[in-house]
Motif scaffolding. Sequence first.
Motif, PDB file in Angstrom:
ATOM      1  N   ASP A 150       1.082  -1.372  -0.132  1.00 51.12           N
ATOM      2  CA  ASP A 150       0.046  -0.207  -0.101  1.00 51.12           C
ATOM      3  C   ASP A 150       1.004   1.606  -0.155  1.00 51.12           C
ATOM      4  O   ASP A 150       0.355   2.318   1.005  1.00 51.12           O
ATOM      5  N   SER A 151       1.439   0.703  -0.676  1.00 48.00           N
ATOM      6  CA  SER A 151       3.102   2.381  -1.281  1.00 48.00           C
ATOM      7  C   SER A 151       2.765   2.830  -2.354  1.00 48.00           C
ATOM      8  O   SER A 151       1.995   3.040  -3.397  1.00 48.00           O
ATOM      9  N   LEU A 152       3.588   4.427  -1.765  1.00 45.31           N
ATOM     10  CA  LEU A 152       3.147   5.363  -2.782  1.00 45.31           C
ATOM     11  C   LEU A 152       3.993   4.657  -4.562  1.00 45.31           C
ATOM     12  O   LEU A 152       4.389   5.630  -5.410  1.00 45.31           O
ATOM     13  N   TYR A 153       4.760   3.718  -3.779  1.00 48.16           N
ATOM     14  CA  TYR A 153       5.359   3.272  -5.195  1.00 48.16           C
ATOM     15  C   TYR A 153       5.587   1.748  -5.965  1.00 48.16           C
ATOM     16  O   TYR A 153       5.186   1.072  -4.632  1.00 48.16           O
ATOM     17  N   SER A 154       4.993   1.468  -6.756  1.00 51.36           N
ATOM     18  CA  SER A 154       4.396   0.701  -7.525  1.00 51.36           C
ATOM     19  C   SER A 154       5.837  -0.734  -7.582  1.00 51.36           C
ATOM     20  O   SER A 154       7.419  -0.205  -7.593  1.00 51.36           O
ATOM     21  N   TRP A 155       4.896  -2.039  -8.048  1.00 52.11           N
ATOM     22  CA  TRP A 155       6.016  -3.155  -8.239  1.00 52.11           C
ATOM     23  C   TRP A 155       7.822  -2.304  -8.783  1.00 52.11           C
ATOM     24  O   TRP A 155       8.425  -2.626  -8.121  1.00 52.11           O
ATOM     25  N   GLU A 156       7.338  -1.677 -10.001  1.00 54.02           N
ATOM     26  CA  GLU A 156       8.229  -1.297 -11.207  1.00 54.02           C
ATOM     27  C   GLU A 156       9.031  -0.602 -10.795  1.00 54.02           C
ATOM     28  O   GLU A 156      10.027  -0.212 -11.088  1.00 54.02           O
ATOM     29  N   ASP A 157       7.981   0.333  -9.925  1.00 55.59           N
ATOM     30  CA  ASP A 157       9.186   1.253  -9.641  1.00 55.59           C
ATOM     31  C   ASP A 157      10.187   1.132  -8.599  1.00 55.59           C
ATOM     32  O   ASP A 157      11.300   1.775  -8.956  1.00 55.59           O
ATOM     33  N   MET A 158       9.822   0.341  -7.739  1.00 53.86           N
ATOM     34  CA  MET A 158      10.931  -0.350  -6.818  1.00 53.86           C
ATOM     35  C   MET A 158      12.102  -1.128  -8.156  1.00 53.86           C
ATOM     36  O   MET A 158      13.311  -0.985  -7.361  1.00 53.86           O
ATOM     37  N   TRP A 159      12.403  -1.442  -8.552  1.00 52.65           N
ATOM     38  CA  TRP A 159      12.994  -1.832  -9.269  1.00 52.65           C
ATOM     39  C   TRP A 159      13.946  -1.345 -10.562  1.00 52.65           C
ATOM     40  O   TRP A 159      14.097  -1.411 -10.366  1.00 52.65           O
ATOM     41  N   ARG A 160      12.701  -0.324 -11.514  1.00 50.32           N
ATOM     42  CA  ARG A 160      13.698   0.818 -11.959  1.00 50.32           C
ATOM     43  C   ARG A 160      14.996   1.254 -10.593  1.00 50.32           C
ATOM     44  O   ARG A 160      15.847   1.688 -11.049  1.00 50.32           O
ATOM     45  N   PHE A 161      14.025   1.612  -8.837  1.00 48.05           N
ATOM     46  CA  PHE A 161      14.889   2.417  -8.277  1.00 48.05           C
ATOM     47  C   PHE A 161      16.022   1.564  -8.322  1.00 48.05           C
ATOM     48  O   PHE A 161      17.477   1.902  -8.019  1.00 48.05           O
ATOM     49  N   THR A 162      16.171   0.667  -8.182  1.00 46.73           N
ATOM     50  CA  THR A 162      16.796  -0.934  -8.322  1.00 46.73           C
ATOM     51  C   THR A 162      18.087  -0.608  -8.726  1.00 46.73           C
ATOM     52  O   THR A 162      18.983  -0.833  -8.958  1.00 46.73           O
ATOM     53  N   ARG A 163      17.924  -0.590 -10.900  1.00 51.03           N
ATOM     54  CA  ARG A 163      18.546  -0.615 -11.034  1.00 51.03           C
ATOM     55  C   ARG A 163      19.254   0.924 -11.483  1.00 51.03           C
ATOM     56  O   ARG A 163      20.289   1.326 -11.058  1.00 51.03           O
TER      57      ARG A 163
END
Length: 319
Positions: A150-163
């Motif tokens: 239940d976050s401001l950041y989606s699943w793909e947002d987190m993977w983009r940040f990881t990259r």
Amino acid sequence: MKVRVSYGTAIAMGLVRGRMMVKPTTAYLMTHHNGRCRNNCAFCPQARESRADLRRLSRVTWPSFEVDEVVEALPSGRFARICLQTVDYPGLVDDVFELLEAFQPLGIPVSLSITPVERRILEEFKSRNVDYIGVGLDVASERLYPLIKDSLYSWEDMWRFTRDVVEVFGEGRAFVHLIIGLGETDREAVETIWRAYSTGAEVSLFAFTPVKGTRLENRKPPDVLRYRRIQVAHHLIREGFSPDDFEFEGDDLVGFGMGVEELAPLIPPGTFATYGCPGCNRPYYNERPSKEPYNFPRSPGRGYVMEVLSTLLGSRGSH
């Protein structure tokens, strides 16, 4: 300005009196914020709708101290590094920069766990003694992520940040945090671990810990043997294996394509210890000292490895 200090770290620094079963080798600190996090993770005491004590993160209490007091006491702890956890709130990045500036004269490397920020911010962090970034993906299942985070950041947002972290800091400098026991299947956990390593990141495993006042307060922690099975898979993936090398029955991980005698030389005792940034041992973060730790703060003996593998695979012969 204040900063939160994990209870064990505060003891090691002499800020509070108490007993330690195992001394933390990293100074675990957290940004101080009078309100709750903007995100609403179902497992977290800091969550927007949580009723839990704000001084807690997982099962650990984090008392607050003035930053100057903490900076003065840090050298006495003889820590390998500082691990700065953050709560997401307006003005967070400015507070992080202020803390990094206060820590800089100490010359201690800093690991920073933070929600996604722009690349230019990552580059500024790097210039201020930060050498590792923790990425709080937490949920090892795309299916469950929006329900639990239940976050401001989606699943793909987190993977983009990881990259982004990998590109700015280098391979192996992003640590994707995964909590085992949130309802993910073994297959989902293994595939998420593999995706992280394929991205150039590392993975740090945690066990789900129910905390009173959170949405998941009534959920049980994961079975220790299931957690050991995921730890073995994690180590093998780190060494170049892929999910296709493992054996599944449905979505349950049941084997690693070899028997105990073949597998044992590939599994060092450190497989079952805390795996994170250099100098991290995170003692008893997920369990009380009276219980077998999910992540040992020190590597268990070789005999323990054989005991675990025999229990996991002994009855399966060569599979």
